[in-house]
Design an enzyme around this catalytic site. Structure first.
Site, PDB file in Angstrom:
ATOM      1  N   GLY A   1      53.120  39.441  19.818  1.00 50.29           N
ATOM      2  CA  GLY A   1      53.053  37.857  19.103  1.00 50.29           C
ATOM      3  C   GLY A   1      53.986  38.279  17.974  1.00 50.29           C
TER       4      GLY A   1
ATOM      5  N   GLY B   1      55.812  34.933  16.372  1.00 52.67           N
ATOM      6  CA  GLY B   1      54.776  33.863  15.735  1.00 52.67           C
ATOM      7  C   GLY B   1      54.720  34.068  14.155  1.00 52.67           C
ATOM      8  N   GLN B   2      53.702  32.847  13.785  1.00 55.16           N
ATOM      9  CA  GLN B   2      53.609  32.690  12.426  1.00 55.16           C
ATOM     10  C   GLN B   2      53.115  34.135  11.843  1.00 55.16           C
TER      11      GLN B   2
ATOM     12  N   ASP C   1      55.373  41.587  27.984  1.00 56.87           N
ATOM     13  CA  ASP C   1      54.548  40.365  28.056  1.00 56.87           C
ATOM     14  C   ASP C   1      53.211  40.619  28.411  1.00 56.87           C
TER      15      ASP C   1
ATOM     16  N   LEU D   1      48.397  39.889  18.632  1.00 51.88           N
ATOM     17  CA  LEU D   1      48.318  38.576  18.103  1.00 51.88           C
ATOM     18  C   LEU D   1      49.175  37.733  19.155  1.00 51.88           C
ATOM     19  N   ALA D   2      49.503  38.347  20.419  1.00 52.05           N
ATOM     20  CA  ALA D   2      50.029  37.287  21.342  1.00 52.05           C
ATOM     21  C   ALA D   2      49.189  36.444  22.181  1.00 52.05           C
TER      22      ALA D   2
ATOM     23  N   SER E   1      38.959  34.282  16.914  1.00 50.25           N
ATOM     24  CA  SER E   1      39.128  32.979  16.360  1.00 50.25           C
ATOM     25  C   SER E   1      37.941  32.552  16.036  1.00 50.25           C
TER      26      SER E   1
ATOM     27  N   GLU F   1      37.558  29.373  16.315  1.00 42.46           N
ATOM     28  CA  GLU F   1      37.362  28.605  17.510  1.00 42.46           C
ATOM     29  C   GLU F   1      36.221  29.276  18.509  1.00 42.46           C
TER      30      GLU F   1
ATOM     31  N   TYR G   1      40.780  27.429  25.148  1.00 43.93           N
ATOM     32  CA  TYR G   1      41.339  28.487  24.453  1.00 43.93           C
ATOM     33  C   TYR G   1      40.200  29.126  23.678  1.00 43.93           C
TER      34      TYR G   1
ATOM     35  N   LYS H   1      39.182  33.100  23.863  1.00 48.81           N
ATOM     36  CA  LYS H   1      38.971  34.164  22.808  1.00 48.81           C
ATOM     37  C   LYS H   1      37.588  34.573  22.748  1.00 48.81           C
TER      38      LYS H   1
ATOM     39  N   ARG I   1      53.970  27.768  10.025  1.00 49.21           N
ATOM     40  CA  ARG I   1      53.238  27.152  11.110  1.00 49.21           C
ATOM     41  C   ARG I   1      54.156  26.582  11.998  1.00 49.21           C
TER      42      ARG I   1
HETATM   43  P1  NAP Z   1      51.540  31.544  17.331  1.00 51.67           P
HETATM   44  O1  NAP Z   1      52.481  30.966  16.271  1.00 51.67           O
HETATM   45  O2  NAP Z   1      51.354  30.558  18.035  1.00 51.67           O
HETATM   46  O3  NAP Z   1      52.086  32.814  18.007  1.00 51.67           O
HETATM   47  C1  NAP Z   1      51.834  33.165  19.161  1.00 51.67           C
HETATM   48  C2  NAP Z   1      52.516  34.448  19.521  1.00 51.67           C
HETATM   49  O4  NAP Z   1      52.416  34.870  20.879  1.00 51.67           O
HETATM   50  C3  NAP Z   1      54.288  34.198  19.856  1.00 51.67           C
HETATM   51  O5  NAP Z   1      54.911  35.434  19.364  1.00 51.67           O
HETATM   52  C4  NAP Z   1      54.481  34.023  21.184  1.00 51.67           C
HETATM   53  O6  NAP Z   1      55.638  34.133  21.652  1.00 51.67           O
HETATM   54  C5  NAP Z   1      53.287  35.228  21.746  1.00 51.67           C
HETATM   55  N1  NAP Z   1      52.934  35.013  22.971  1.00 51.67           N
HETATM   56  C6  NAP Z   1      52.473  33.963  23.712  1.00 51.67           C
HETATM   57  N2  NAP Z   1      52.280  34.228  25.244  1.00 51.67           N
HETATM   58  C7  NAP Z   1      53.010  35.477  25.355  1.00 51.67           C
HETATM   59  C8  NAP Z   1      52.781  36.255  26.220  1.00 51.67           C
HETATM   60  N3  NAP Z   1      52.327  36.066  27.411  1.00 51.67           N
HETATM   61  N4  NAP Z   1      53.282  37.571  26.258  1.00 51.67           N
HETATM   62  C9  NAP Z   1      53.584  37.950  24.918  1.00 51.67           C
HETATM   63  N5  NAP Z   1      53.816  37.388  23.773  1.00 51.67           N
HETATM   64  C10 NAP Z   1      53.317  36.054  24.232  1.00 51.67           C
HETATM   65  O7  NAP Z   1      50.382  32.114  16.643  1.00 51.67           O
HETATM   66  P2  NAP Z   1      49.812  32.685  15.233  1.00 51.67           P
HETATM   67  O8  NAP Z   1      49.286  31.544  14.583  1.00 51.67           O
HETATM   68  O9  NAP Z   1      50.784  33.450  14.823  1.00 51.67           O
HETATM   69  O10 NAP Z   1      48.434  33.441  15.586  1.00 51.67           O
HETATM   70  C11 NAP Z   1      48.487  34.580  16.114  1.00 51.67           C
HETATM   71  C12 NAP Z   1      47.118  35.188  16.846  1.00 51.67           C
HETATM   72  O11 NAP Z   1      46.095  34.794  15.949  1.00 51.67           O
HETATM   73  C13 NAP Z   1      47.081  34.332  18.180  1.00 51.67           C
HETATM   74  O12 NAP Z   1      46.206  35.201  19.130  1.00 51.67           O
HETATM   75  C14 NAP Z   1      46.128  33.205  17.812  1.00 51.67           C
HETATM   76  O13 NAP Z   1      45.325  32.494  19.043  1.00 51.67           O
HETATM   77  C15 NAP Z   1      45.283  33.794  16.703  1.00 51.67           C
HETATM   78  N6  NAP Z   1      44.660  32.971  15.749  1.00 51.67           N
HETATM   79  C16 NAP Z   1      45.319  32.196  14.826  1.00 51.67           C
HETATM   80  C17 NAP Z   1      44.799  31.503  13.732  1.00 51.67           C
HETATM   81  C18 NAP Z   1      45.609  30.884  12.929  1.00 51.67           C
HETATM   82  O14 NAP Z   1      45.000  29.996  12.429  1.00 51.67           O
HETATM   83  N7  NAP Z   1      46.813  30.893  12.900  1.00 51.67           N
HETATM   84  C19 NAP Z   1      43.183  31.660  13.669  1.00 51.67           C
HETATM   85  C20 NAP Z   1      42.678  32.545  14.532  1.00 51.67           C
HETATM   86  C21 NAP Z   1      43.114  33.298  15.380  1.00 51.67           C
HETATM   87  P3  NAP Z   1      56.687  33.067  21.722  1.00 51.67           P
HETATM   88  O15 NAP Z   1      57.470  32.984  20.460  1.00 51.67           O
HETATM   89  O16 NAP Z   1      57.768  33.690  22.747  1.00 51.67           O
HETATM   90  O17 NAP Z   1      56.235  31.610  22.181  1.00 51.67           O
HETATM   91  O1  G4F Z   2      45.670  22.423  13.631  1.00 53.47           O
HETATM   92  P1  G4F Z   2      44.815  22.371  14.546  1.00 53.47           P
HETATM   93  O2  G4F Z   2      45.589  22.241  16.038  1.00 53.47           O
HETATM   94  O3  G4F Z   2      44.387  23.772  14.865  1.00 53.47           O
HETATM   95  P2  G4F Z   2      42.720  24.024  15.803  1.00 53.47           P
HETATM   96  O4  G4F Z   2      42.480  23.287  16.858  1.00 53.47           O
HETATM   97  O5  G4F Z   2      42.018  24.287  14.665  1.00 53.47           O
HETATM   98  O6  G4F Z   2      43.412  25.886  16.036  1.00 53.47           O
HETATM   99  C1  G4F Z   2      43.930  26.426  15.190  1.00 53.47           C
HETATM  100  O7  G4F Z   2      43.012  27.171  14.331  1.00 53.47           O
HETATM  101  C2  G4F Z   2      42.100  28.211  15.255  1.00 53.47           C
HETATM  102  C3  G4F Z   2      41.342  29.034  14.368  1.00 53.47           C
HETATM  103  O8  G4F Z   2      39.905  28.058  14.171  1.00 53.47           O
HETATM  104  C4  G4F Z   2      43.145  29.032  15.957  1.00 53.47           C
HETATM  105  F1  G4F Z   2      42.340  30.033  16.694  1.00 53.47           F
HETATM  106  C5  G4F Z   2      43.995  28.281  16.776  1.00 53.47           C
HETATM  107  O9  G4F Z   2      44.943  29.193  17.757  1.00 53.47           O
HETATM  108  C6  G4F Z   2      44.950  27.523  16.011  1.00 53.47           C
HETATM  109  O10 G4F Z   2      45.630  28.149  15.214  1.00 53.47           O
HETATM  110  O11 G4F Z   2      43.784  21.440  14.550  1.00 53.47           O
HETATM  111  C7  G4F Z   2      42.932  21.331  13.581  1.00 53.47           C
HETATM  112  C8  G4F Z   2      41.987  19.914  13.560  1.00 53.47           C
HETATM  113  C9  G4F Z   2      41.348  19.787  14.849  1.00 53.47           C
HETATM  114  O12 G4F Z   2      40.219  19.223  14.537  1.00 53.47           O
HETATM  115  C10 G4F Z   2      42.225  18.624  15.610  1.00 53.47           C
HETATM  116  O13 G4F Z   2      41.537  17.610  16.513  1.00 53.47           O
HETATM  117  O14 G4F Z   2      42.818  18.934  13.341  1.00 53.47           O
HETATM  118  C11 G4F Z   2      42.518  17.887  14.209  1.00 53.47           C
HETATM  119  N1  G4F Z   2      43.702  16.989  14.610  1.00 53.47           N
HETATM  120  C12 G4F Z   2      43.746  15.670  14.011  1.00 53.47           C
HETATM  121  N2  G4F Z   2      44.930  15.079  14.345  1.00 53.47           N
HETATM  122  C13 G4F Z   2      44.955  17.161  14.788  1.00 53.47           C
HETATM  123  C14 G4F Z   2      45.576  15.977  15.004  1.00 53.47           C
HETATM  124  N3  G4F Z   2      45.520  18.532  15.450  1.00 53.47           N
HETATM  125  C15 G4F Z   2      46.756  18.479  15.806  1.00 53.47           C
HETATM  126  N4  G4F Z   2      47.184  19.639  16.248  1.00 53.47           N
HETATM  127  N5  G4F Z   2      47.322  17.289  15.631  1.00 53.47           N
HETATM  128  C16 G4F Z   2      46.984  15.957  15.412  1.00 53.47           C
HETATM  129  O15 G4F Z   2      47.717  15.065  15.380  1.00 53.47           O
END
Ligand code: NAP
Ligand code: G4F
Length: 325
Positions: free
Chosen positions: A11, A14-15, A59, A81-82, A126, A128, A150, A154, A185
């Site tokens: 991953g 990704g971010q 992958d 992180l993928a 997460s 979540e 999702y 997780k 992001r």
């Molecule tokens: P992100 O920006 O969506 O990045 C996801 C990464 O996973 C990308 O590099 C994507 O590659 C890669 N990926 C997806 N499917 C894959 C596959 N089949 N094989 C290999 N790589 C694959 O997510 P992020 O925000 O950086 O989050 C990183 C991790 O933390 C994720 O697991 C997410 O669920 C978890 N997480 C995130 C948050 C948050 O708030 N950001 C909170 C809790 C947990 P491509 O670029 O090719 O799509």
């Molecule tokens: O930004 P969101 O899409 O993030 P969400 O669903 O909390 O998930 C993110 O955080 C998780 C950690 O708790 C990660 F595991 C997950 O991979 C991801 O990074 O939505 C946040 C909130 C939700 O309640 C959603 O219903 O914002 C609300 N929302 C309201 N309007 C919206 C919108 N979300 C999105 N994406 N788009 C809207 O228009």
């Protein structure tokens, strides 16, 4: 001289992958970044460090690719992180989400077990998983009640990490990270959707942004702070699970207020509530208790909520200017 440490980051495009790769390079690691095949290159987030990374194809849907990467590159640490990480998409693609976000974790753990069980492993779990929360704030012992495919995936990824730690003695840790954001992001997540829309409206490119549930509350932190916790977990003698959160919660409505105000705009004139962005089941409130991470791995946040949102709005205005808007 101490031998150079090598880390594999799945991953990496990704971010979080981009911030973690920066941190590891700064610490002197050789960083191997796993990238999946796509018809166009999507390395925007790592373009500035690409020459310092070793990018390898793989992958999480394909176990052989994982085994070969581990055999060839012999990392000391693996950060998984993928994932299919967008909650809304997980209702449309539940099976794919399960394959990547849940079973992908087992594939990596098995590859580690078979190749080199000394490798230290980080799983990106997460908040979540808490879903319909059983208590406020949520901590490591709070039970899970996921509300999306999702979140369910997780929970599997978390427990298989714990299980391989207990079954095979792997140094496998699970970071239960609450939402963390940044200018990198993805545009579909609500913070970036809003910051980007504010920039477009400010520059006269748009007049409104359509959002779903304005009342849901999240514990939003800065991604650059959160990757420090990932690294710190793998430096401990014993593997463990940690909540990583700010301890503050804010609604989507408050997010809009702060973001529009940064650009001198009134959010109520530009935000339209649209049913299509509501979810079949919502996570209403998340707020984490990160005392364990603070006490045991000395983790603290440096960027607060208002500063984070302002940083994202400023970055999107700069971005649009650079793009010639
Ligand atoms: P992100 O920006 O969506 O990045 C996801 C990464 O996973 C990308 O590099 C994507 O590659 C890669 N990926 C997806 N499917 C894959 C596959 N089949 N094989 C290999 N790589 C694959 O997510 P992020 O925000 O950086 O989050 C990183 C991790 O933390 C994720 O697991 C997410 O669920 C978890 N997480 C995130 C948050 C948050 O708030 N950001 C909170 C809790 C947990 P491509 O670029 O090719 O799509
Ligand atoms: O930004 P969101 O899409 O993030 P969400 O669903 O909390 O998930 C993110 O955080 C998780 C950690 O708790 C990660 F595991 C997950 O991979 C991801 O990074 O939505 C946040 C909130 C939700 O309640 C959603 O219903 O914002 C609300 N929302 C309201 N309007 C919206 C919108 N979300 C999105 N994406 N788009 C809207 O228009």
């Amino acid at each position: 001289m101490a031998p150079t440490r090598r880390a594999l980051v799945t991953g990496v495009t990704g971010q979080d992958g981009s911030y973690l790769a920066e941190l590891l390079l700064d610490q002197g690691y050789e960083v191997v970044g796993m990238v999946r095949r796509s018809s166009t290159v999507n390395f925007e987030r790592i373009a500035h460090i690409q020459d310092s990374l070793r990018l390898v194809p793989g992958d999480v849907l394909d176990e052989v690719s994982l085994l070969e990467i581990l055999r060839e590159h012999r990392p000391n640490e693996v950060y998984n992180l993928a994932a299919q990480s967008f909650v809304q998409t997980s209702w449309r693609q539940p099976v794919f989400t399960g394959e990547a976000t849940a079973l992908g974790v087992t594939r990596i753990l098995d590859a580690i077990r078979l190749t080199d069980p000394e490798i230290r492993f980080y799983q990106a779990s997460s908040s979540e998983m808490f879903g319909k929360v059983r208590e406020v704030p949520q901590h490591e012992q709070t039970s899970f009640h996921p509300r999306s495919p999702y979140g369910v995936a997780k929970v599997y990824g978390h427990w298989i990490t714990v299980n391989y730690r207990e079954s095979y003695g792997l140094h496998a840790s699970s970071g239960i990270l609450f939402n963390h954001e940044s200018p990198r992001r993805g545009l579909e997540f609500v913070t970036r959707k809003v910051s980007h829309a504010v920039a477009r409206i400010k520059l006269g490119l748009d007049s409104e942004v359509r959002l779903g549930n304005l009342e849901s509350k999240r514990d939003w932190g800065y991604a650059g702070d959160y990757v420090r916790a990932m690294w710190a977990m793998l430096q401990q003698d014993e593997p463990d699970d940690y909540v990583v959160a700010t301890g503050e919660t804010h609604s989507v409505r408050e997010l809009c207020e702060v973001a529009f105000e940064r650009a001198g705009l009134d959010w109520e004139r530009h935000v339209v509530v649209d049913e299509q962005f509501f979810r079949p089941a919502e996570v209403d409130l998340l707020v984490g208790d990160a005392s364990k991470a603070r006490d045991r791995i000395a983790w603290t946040t440096e960027v607060g909520f208002v500063e984070l949102i302002q940083m994202m709005v400023d970055a999107d205005i700069d971005l649009l200017h650079r793009e010639g808007a």
